[in-house]
Design a protein around this motif. Structure first.
Motif, PDB file in Angstrom:
ATOM      1  N   PRO A  10       4.651  65.380  24.445  1.00 15.74           N
ATOM      2  CA  PRO A  10       4.102  65.132  23.105  1.00 15.74           C
ATOM      3  C   PRO A  10       5.133  64.499  22.178  1.00 15.74           C
ATOM      4  CG  PRO A  10       4.644  67.440  23.356  1.00 15.74           C
ATOM      5  CD  PRO A  10       4.846  66.817  24.712  1.00 15.74           C
ATOM      6  N   TRP A  11       4.616  63.828  21.164  1.00 16.16           N
ATOM      7  CA  TRP A  11       5.461  63.194  20.143  1.00 16.16           C
ATOM      8  C   TRP A  11       5.443  64.111  18.917  1.00 16.16           C
ATOM      9  CZ3 TRP A  11       4.423  57.473  18.228  1.00 16.16           C
ATOM     10  CH2 TRP A  11       5.345  57.142  17.221  1.00 16.16           C
ATOM     11  N   PRO A  12       6.526  64.869  18.684  1.00 22.40           N
ATOM     12  CA  PRO A  12       6.531  65.771  17.529  1.00 22.40           C
ATOM     13  C   PRO A  12       6.719  65.007  16.226  1.00 22.40           C
ATOM     14  CG  PRO A  12       8.646  65.862  18.647  1.00 22.40           C
ATOM     15  CD  PRO A  12       7.757  64.967  19.478  1.00 22.40           C
ATOM     16  N   THR A  13       6.037  65.430  15.196  1.00 24.62           N
ATOM     17  CA  THR A  13       6.175  64.844  13.865  1.00 24.62           C
ATOM     18  C   THR A  13       6.319  65.985  12.859  1.00 24.62           C
ATOM     19  OG1 THR A  13       3.843  64.887  13.211  1.00 24.62           O
ATOM     20  CG2 THR A  13       4.543  63.055  14.616  1.00 24.62           C
ATOM     21  N   PRO A  14       6.656  65.683  11.609  1.00 23.49           N
ATOM     22  CA  PRO A  14       6.794  66.757  10.611  1.00 23.49           C
ATOM     23  C   PRO A  14       5.521  67.564  10.396  1.00 23.49           C
ATOM     24  CG  PRO A  14       7.858  64.747   9.845  1.00 23.49           C
ATOM     25  CD  PRO A  14       7.098  64.388  11.084  1.00 23.49           C
ATOM     26  N   TRP A  15       4.356  67.012  10.772  1.00 22.62           N
ATOM     27  CA  TRP A  15       3.089  67.718  10.545  1.00 22.62           C
ATOM     28  C   TRP A  15       2.428  68.160  11.859  1.00 22.62           C
ATOM     29  CZ3 TRP A  15       4.171  62.691   9.196  1.00 22.62           C
ATOM     30  CH2 TRP A  15       3.628  61.712  10.029  1.00 22.62           C
ATOM     31  N   GLY A  16       3.186  68.179  12.943  1.00 19.19           N
ATOM     32  CA  GLY A  16       2.644  68.608  14.224  1.00 19.19           C
ATOM     33  C   GLY A  16       2.719  67.515  15.270  1.00 19.19           C
ATOM     34  N   VAL A  17       2.027  67.721  16.380  1.00 18.47           N
ATOM     35  CA  VAL A  17       2.039  66.741  17.473  1.00 18.47           C
ATOM     36  C   VAL A  17       1.273  65.493  17.062  1.00 18.47           C
ATOM     37  CG1 VAL A  17       1.297  66.295  19.842  1.00 18.47           C
ATOM     38  CG2 VAL A  17       2.251  68.522  19.231  1.00 18.47           C
ATOM     39  N   ASN A  18       1.863  64.336  17.290  1.00 18.34           N
ATOM     40  CA  ASN A  18       1.206  63.075  16.956  1.00 18.34           C
ATOM     41  C   ASN A  18      -0.048  62.904  17.813  1.00 18.34           C
ATOM     42  OD1 ASN A  18       1.691  60.770  15.177  1.00 18.34           O
ATOM     43  ND2 ASN A  18       1.698  59.548  17.046  1.00 18.34           N
ATOM     44  N   PRO A  19      -1.150  62.427  17.225  1.00 16.56           N
ATOM     45  CA  PRO A  19      -2.350  62.194  18.037  1.00 16.56           C
ATOM     46  C   PRO A  19      -2.127  61.088  19.049  1.00 16.56           C
ATOM     47  CG  PRO A  19      -2.614  61.298  15.828  1.00 16.56           C
ATOM     48  CD  PRO A  19      -1.343  62.077  15.807  1.00 16.56           C
ATOM     49  N   ILE A  20      -2.952  61.065  20.078  1.00 14.56           N
ATOM     50  CA  ILE A  20      -2.918  59.991  21.067  1.00 14.56           C
ATOM     51  C   ILE A  20      -4.149  59.116  20.879  1.00 14.56           C
ATOM     52  CG2 ILE A  20      -1.583  61.322  22.722  1.00 14.56           C
ATOM     53  CD1 ILE A  20      -4.194  61.783  24.287  1.00 14.56           C
ATOM     54  N   LEU A  21      -4.117  57.941  21.489  1.00 20.24           N
ATOM     55  CA  LEU A  21      -5.209  56.990  21.383  1.00 20.24           C
ATOM     56  C   LEU A  21      -6.088  57.029  22.636  1.00 20.24           C
ATOM     57  CD1 LEU A  21      -3.133  53.973  20.031  1.00 20.24           C
ATOM     58  CD2 LEU A  21      -4.749  55.330  18.711  1.00 20.24           C
ATOM     59  N   ASP A  22      -7.374  57.095  22.428  1.00 23.36           N
ATOM     60  CA  ASP A  22      -8.326  57.033  23.536  1.00 23.36           C
ATOM     61  C   ASP A  22      -9.627  56.436  23.009  1.00 23.36           C
ATOM     62  OD1 ASP A  22      -9.669  57.297  25.916  1.00 23.36           O
ATOM     63  OD2 ASP A  22     -10.037  59.453  25.688  1.00 23.36           O
ATOM     64  N   PRO A  23      -9.928  55.164  23.391  1.00 25.81           N
ATOM     65  CA  PRO A  23      -9.320  54.364  24.446  1.00 25.81           C
ATOM     66  C   PRO A  23      -7.998  53.720  24.014  1.00 25.81           C
ATOM     67  CG  PRO A  23     -11.023  53.090  23.368  1.00 25.81           C
ATOM     68  CD  PRO A  23     -11.071  54.465  22.758  1.00 25.81           C
ATOM     69  N   CYS A  24      -7.331  53.156  25.030  1.00 26.54           N
ATOM     70  CA  CYS A  24      -6.064  52.468  24.785  1.00 26.54           C
ATOM     71  C   CYS A  24      -5.830  51.472  25.912  1.00 26.54           C
ATOM     72  CB  CYS A  24      -4.934  53.496  24.728  1.00 26.54           C
ATOM     73  SG  CYS A  24      -3.304  52.817  24.356  1.00 26.54           S
ATOM     74  N   ASP A  25      -5.292  50.313  25.580  1.00 28.91           N
ATOM     75  CA  ASP A  25      -4.920  49.266  26.535  1.00 28.91           C
ATOM     76  C   ASP A  25      -6.106  48.536  27.158  1.00 28.91           C
ATOM     77  OD1 ASP A  25      -2.125  48.873  26.617  1.00 28.91           O
ATOM     78  OD2 ASP A  25      -1.855  50.726  27.726  1.00 28.91           O
ATOM     79  N   SER A  26      -6.945  49.246  27.925  1.00 27.27           N
ATOM     80  CA  SER A  26      -8.010  48.575  28.662  1.00 27.27           C
ATOM     81  C   SER A  26      -9.328  48.518  27.903  1.00 27.27           C
ATOM     82  CB  SER A  26      -8.235  49.276  30.011  1.00 27.27           C
ATOM     83  OG  SER A  26      -8.593  50.631  29.802  1.00 27.27           O
TER      84      SER A  26
END
Length: 237
Positions: free
Chosen positions: A117-133
């Motif tokens: 996960p990507w930690p940020t000051p406000w919690g785990v950064n969201p992920i993108l779905d869909p992404c790339d394709s």
């Protein structure tokens, strides 16, 4: 012009207020108007209850998504959260037929359970779905074949979209993408009314993938500058 804005969050409110200021008739769409008006607590982003916003902006009407879209005479702005946008918009396909839909949603999945996960000051950064394709913009267009979808506004905070001169006196770039040239011209006209002077057409809607994926870069820049700092991106030719 009669313009519909779907959503009641902070971004939608920025467009609602600006469109009204420009003299447009604005209809706002939400899933359940009664539930929206009954809320007394701030939303997840800290925005005050929408009932308070309406009191401060007389003349704005709140409808269901479908009823708001039906009032539009050609332009609808999608401010529905990315996770629910396709389902909500598919349900009102008939009311959106023949119209231009500006989509600025980002396909975020919040609080993802992932290995790194990507930690940020406000919690785990969201992920993108869909992404790339694929992209949310393309998914919406496939769900709404009778509607011209234009991806735009997504590379800025919406408060900056409606007031570009607040950053660098407006000397930064807005991106748009879509299949229909006339629809993109309509969106560009709205951006000019907002104050944008540099609007870059990225071409077909497939380029929405890049715009949506940029959300992570935008977040990283924002964290580096300090949370809450608004900024612009300029393409230097």
């Amino acid at each position: 012009m009669k313009i519909a804005v779907l959503g009641t969050g902070g971004g939608a409110r920025a467009h609602i207020a600006k469109l009204a200021e420009l003299g447009h008739e604005v209809a706002v769409g939400t899933r359940d108007p009664q539930a929206t008006l009954a809320r007394t607590e701030p939303d997840m982003m800290g925005n005050p209850p929408f009932k308070q916003f309406l009191a401060d902006h007389p003349g704005i009407e709140l409808h269901t998504f479908g009823d708001a879209a039906a009032t539009s005479d050609g332009l609808v702005i999608n401010g529905i959260d990315g996770h629910n946008a396709v389902t909500a918009l598919s349900a009102i396909a008939d009311q959106l037929a023949g119209k231009t839909l500006i989509d600025y949603a980002v396909p975020y999945i919040y609080k993802p359970d992932i290995e790194r996960p990507w930690p940020t000051p406000w919690g785990v950064n969201p992920i993108l779905d869909p992404c790339d394709s694929d992209s949310l913009g393309e998914q919406i267009q496939r769900a709404l074949p009778r509607t011209d979808v234009v991806k735009a506004f997504v590379t800025q905070e919406q408060a900056t979209v409606v007031a570009p001169k607040a950053i660098g006196d407006g000397d930064h770039t807005m991106f748009i993408a879509g299949a229909d040239a006339e629809a993109k011209q309509q969106v560009t006209g709205l951006l000019r009314a907002y104050g944008w002077t540099d609007v870059l057409d990225l071409g077909p809607l497939i380029t929405a993938r890049g715009m949506e994926m940029y959300a992570h870069m935008h977040g990283a820049i924002g964290m580096a500058l300090g949370f809450g700092t608004h900024f612009g991106i300029k393409v230097v030719r």
